[in-house]
Design an enzyme around this catalytic site. Sequence first.
Site, PDB file in Angstrom:
ATOM      1  CG  ASP A 406     -19.459 -36.751  -5.885  1.00  5.87           C
ATOM      2  OD1 ASP A 406     -19.424 -36.135  -6.477  1.00  5.87           O
ATOM      3  OD2 ASP A 406     -20.396 -37.087  -5.221  1.00  5.87           O
ATOM      4  CG  ASP A 449     -20.008 -35.051 -10.301  1.00  9.90           C
ATOM      5  OD1 ASP A 449     -20.526 -35.938  -9.813  1.00  9.90           O
ATOM      6  OD2 ASP A 449     -19.991 -33.913  -9.499  1.00  9.90           O
TER       7      ASP A 449
END
Length: 800
Positions: A406, A449
């Site tokens: 992440d 993301d």
Amino acid sequence: MIKFIRNLPINHKLLLILLFSSITSLLFAGLLLIVLEISEFQKNTRDDLSILAQIVGNRSTAALMFEDRDLANENLAVFNNLPDVQAACFYDAQDAVFAQLQKNGDQEWTCPVSVKAEETRFEDTHLHVVQPIVVDAAEVGAIYIHADLTLAYWRKVQFIGLIFLVLAGVSILTFLMSTPLLKLISSPIKKLVDKVKKISETQDYSLRAVKVNDDELGVLVDAFNGLIATVSAQNQALTRAKDRYLALYDDNPTMVFNLKVDGRILSVNRTGARHLGLSVDEVQGCSIFDFIHRDDLPIMHDLVECCLTRPLLIYKQELRQICNNGKIIWVRATARLVENEYQQNSLLLVGEDITEARLLSESIAYQASHDALTGLANRSEFDSYIKQAVALAYADNSEHVLCYLDLDQFKVVNDTCGHLAGDELLRQLGELLRTHTRKQDFVARLGGDEFGVLMINCSLNEAFLACENLRDLVKDFRFVWEDRSFTLGVSIGISAINGSSGNAVNLLKEADSACYMAKDNGRNRVHVFRPDDEELAMRQGEMQWVEKIQQGLEQNRFCLYGQPIVSITHHEEGMHFETLVRYQDDKGGIIPPGAFLPAAERYNLAPSLDRWVISHLFEWIATKPGFIDELSLCSVNLSGLSMSDETMLAFISEQFSKWAIPAHKICFEVTETAAIANLSHATKFIKQLKERGCLFSLDDFGSGLSSFAYLKNLSVDFIKIDGLFVKDMLNDKVDLAMVKSINEVGHVMGKKTIAEFVENEQIFNLLNVLGVDYAQGYGIGKPVPLDELKLIKPFAVALK
């Protein structure tokens, strides 16, 4: 009317149609023109004034914040150049007129006293524009504009009238010019009718009607003449039918083959030969198997065998065909056994070129399994690979590793440079991950993301080192967009896949939880999931509580308790208690709030829980006979998230109205840390409810680092001294000094104090000496269900 028109000559009917269509078109065009022009005028005027108000408002933020009226009036002077604007006003954050511009016209317009409830709207020929002025997500004021559009509307009406007159003139001119053209239709019809009458009267079928034009009437004349020459027409029709059959066979867009049962080609249409890159003569006599891809030869043999075995059925198959130039095309073949007039069997094979559809299907399949932005595999494909890795680990006891990545600070790039920059960053990072992992490893974009890496045949230690290397690569990566450069970090969670691992869903949860822990521990680090990890266990426990809390709200599994609060110095006060919430499990056990409140706070369920508490508490108070008369004050806890919830104030007001609860008997408790963390929201929230008559208490006071500095900014009625200071004040001089100072400062500010954790008589007596107003704790009374609450008098308190 219809009957009259029906009997009119065709020429008159055509004139009526032309007249009716012209008038109807003119009316509809005029009406549509009026509607579109007026609506477009209103939209453009509203948009232009709204944008101008926003620009002037943004320029005037400094004037509002520093109360510079001269600068505000100077900014408003821009509206002097707009004749339609009659008034323009600035309002400060308290909704009071800060500066105004008024023009002297037929009617003098003034600024409204308040624009809090106003919005941009039209009122007859007047336009009112309201635009809030926002700085850092806080509304510091508003700008109001009033425009009189009467003259503009009149100019627009004059313009529309001119257009309408032009349309009317054009319609009249069109009608006059079209009238002679009607004869082009009526004259041939009249001649044809005359010829029919003459043939009917003379029975002379050698007569022919004269064809005037090559239109529908000309077709009608040709048909009429054709009926007379019946035999000739039939012969011509047979000839045309033969030509059409040949064209249908040779020019058919599909490939048509007639085959012997051994696959030899008896005949082929031109389309089939053209697809193969040969002439019809070159194809005839060849074997169909010569043009089939070698990998699909078994499929073609099976197709022929099926047709011979079951001749009444039609079979379909998709296979590859090789053309004379080596090009390979995909063909959907449809075949069946047919019998000719000599009772000889042959195969009819019809082929359709589906190369484009096949390639499109393969492209769609690729897109379904890959991320369109980065070209990496997507979440669905990644899940299937995890399942394969789990199955492989079970089969041969191999070891693999699942990594969940992440990005840190990705939102900064998106917010600063826009989504195009964010997309380019994701593409570059996706390529960076792909090129710096092993060939057997599988990289995917899981969404947003977040990325995933599946390391095949890799130990946990090797994976940790590889993830540290990936973390360093991302940290050292510089993303440049236009004239800006950004650095990022990545938090990585690792979960091992071996013979004892769970399914793919659990593995992803483990890696996701480990990634969360990496973020909680400071971001830009690698965290390995371990079953005995206490922090992970706590996080997973909180996540398990999310479903229970939602279920509890839906099924009313929560229950309300109350803990008494007594006055230390005044004996005449009525019942005063704090409302507490508990969770009742499936077996009827009562679970304290410490088990589920952290999860509610972390996963944004606290506002929903606060709503449940308020609605059920108000209902209980309203339906308890005589309780309101005994009640002095009831405290209700509110989370920091509830104070930031824009709909909470409306909900609380609705509950007050619904159950007719006196607002002055409700005290809302907010913790000091929550109030300071949401100071602007908390100040506004407290102010609006206090205007209604509610009281407020600041809970756990003294736990923050700047308690006294923020106290003067919070309009609360009570200060609850943190129990950590109260319970040890008999033995700890520092705690005693803290309690004494908090009480004294609170009294200086006109606020009452409540001491928590009052557990014995000695603490109670010392609080009395210090002048603390109220006491709460197990020594006063333990929390009990609301139905068991009793009025406790200070002199009758059984202190233990």
